[in-house]
Design an enzyme around this catalytic site. Structure first.
Site, short mmCIF file in Angstrom:
data_model
loop_
_atom_site.label_atom_id
_atom_site.label_comp_id
_atom_site.label_asym_id
_atom_site.label_seq_id
_atom_site.Cartn_x
_atom_site.Cartn_y
_atom_site.Cartn_z
N SER A 227 -18.06 -13.28 12.23
CA SER A 227 -16.95 -12.86 13.07
C SER A 227 -15.89 -12.13 12.23
O SER A 227 -16.18 -11.12 11.60
CB SER A 227 -16.36 -14.07 13.82
OG SER A 227 -15.53 -13.66 14.88
N GLU B 139 -22.69 -7.03 16.49
CA GLU B 139 -22.55 -8.08 17.51
C GLU B 139 -21.08 -8.20 17.88
O GLU B 139 -20.21 -7.70 17.17
CB GLU B 139 -23.08 -9.41 17.00
CG GLU B 139 -22.31 -9.99 15.81
CD GLU B 139 -21.05 -10.76 16.17
OE1 GLU B 139 -21.00 -11.35 17.27
OE2 GLU B 139 -20.10 -10.77 15.36
N HIS C 200 -22.39 -14.82 17.71
CA HIS C 200 -21.71 -15.89 18.44
C HIS C 200 -22.71 -16.57 19.37
O HIS C 200 -23.79 -16.06 19.62
CB HIS C 200 -20.52 -15.34 19.23
CG HIS C 200 -19.41 -14.83 18.38
ND1 HIS C 200 -19.44 -13.59 17.76
CD2 HIS C 200 -18.22 -15.37 18.03
CE1 HIS C 200 -18.33 -13.40 17.07
NE2 HIS C 200 -17.56 -14.47 17.22
#
Length: 315
Positions: free
Chosen positions: A124, A220, A282
């Site tokens: 992330s 992503e 995620h």
């Protein structure tokens, strides 16, 4: 801690691959981004200890400054101290959130370079650190689950598929990661770069912007509407960040609506292999990918094989 193994190189264009961890190794948990939840982090530390690792937690991990885990200087200091500690074999980021980009200019890259390669894990917001470590240190790093996040620290224990792949990544060689759709067929072997789309777009115009030429690009994101994904891809395309990409491996798009028409529209015209639906980023399960190491896209099996090693090459 036992003597570390000799680091290896990932092959042409690849980064230095740090030694794999071994039971008994010391790992440090730091919080360079958002503040971790203390009970979650405690469960995550317990899970890491259950793998046979000795865990030390950064002195400032539980500091708070609004949406950050303490001051920029404090977060940078914890990361720098952990990386430069010769007893520490790996550094794991507690969670993502926001804040990694704020500390990139505060890290003592010369001292960290002198400390040599070691394991770095996070995903992330940690994408910013992966890019900076690649540029400044030339080291490969793991885009994977974090100890204060759900897949490792839920009350019921780590998500088993995630944790099994995570252990294989840290201690050995993880299995290939399978997706569920092929957008553009083909196959390619190249170093893997990328990470979270939002962070990669935010890094455009900085020294740590994405460099895709001759590389497989992992992308992503989470909680981004298709039009925002379109905007970020357009920014990467317009900035030249995706120029010369060898292929694309698309991970999870949790709570992003249906991003695939947009992803196909923006990436398929590049004419390189594109596979999608990989459980990376995620959600659960959450597999681990070694950024900087050679990987291989095989559209026939819709899979990404990572951590392929080759002869030493200059970074």
């Amino acid at each position: 801690m036992s003597e570390p193994a000799t680091p290896i190189h990932a092959g042409p264009g690849g980064a230095i691959v740090p030694p794999r961890l071994r039971p008994g190794d010391v790992v440090a948990v730091v919080a360079p981004c958002g503040p971790p939840d203390p009970p979650r982090l405690a469960r995550g530390v317990q899970a890491l200890e259950g793998m046979g690792l000795k865990v030390v937690v950064g002195a400032r991990v539980f500091d708070r400054d609004r949406y950050l885990a303490g001051s920029d200087a404090g977060r940078a200091a914890d990361l720098r101290e952990a990386w430069c500690d010769p007893a520490v074999a790996g550094v794991l980021c507690a969670r993502g959130g926001y804040g990694a980009t704020r500390i990139l200019g505060l890290l003592d890259w010369e001292a960290m370079r002198a400390a040599g390669p070691k394991v770095l894990v996070g995903s992330s917001d940690v994408t910013a650190l992966h890019r900076a470590f690649a540029v400044e240190l030339g080291v490969a790093s793991w885009f994977g689950p974090m100890p204060a996040c759900a897949t490792i620290s839920d009350p019921g224990g780590p998500e088993s598929v995630t944790f099994g792949h995570f252990g294989d990544a840290l201690f050995g060689t993880p299995a290939p990661i399978s997706g569920d759709r092929v957008i553009v067929p083909g196959g390619v072997t190249a170093p893997v770069v990328g990470g979270n789309l939002t962070l990669l777009a935010a890094l455009c115009g900085t020294p740590y912007g994405l460099r895709s030429h001759g590389r497989i690009v992992l992308l992503e994101d989470v909680c981004e509407a298709p039009y925002r994904i379109d905007r970020m891809l357009t920014q990467l395309l317009g900035s030249g960040s995706l120029e010369g990409a060898a292929g694309f491996a698309l991970g999870s798009w949790v709570d992003c609506g249906d991003p695939y028409p947009t992803l196909e529209e923006r990436l398929a015209p590049l004419g390189v292999p594109v596979i999608a639906g990989l459980p990376v980023g995620h959600g659960a399960p959450q597999f681990s990918v070694l950024l900087g190491a050679l990987g291989a896209i095989d559209a026939e099996s819709c899979s990404l094989t990572g951590s392929i090693t080759g002869p030493p090459e200059a970074v």
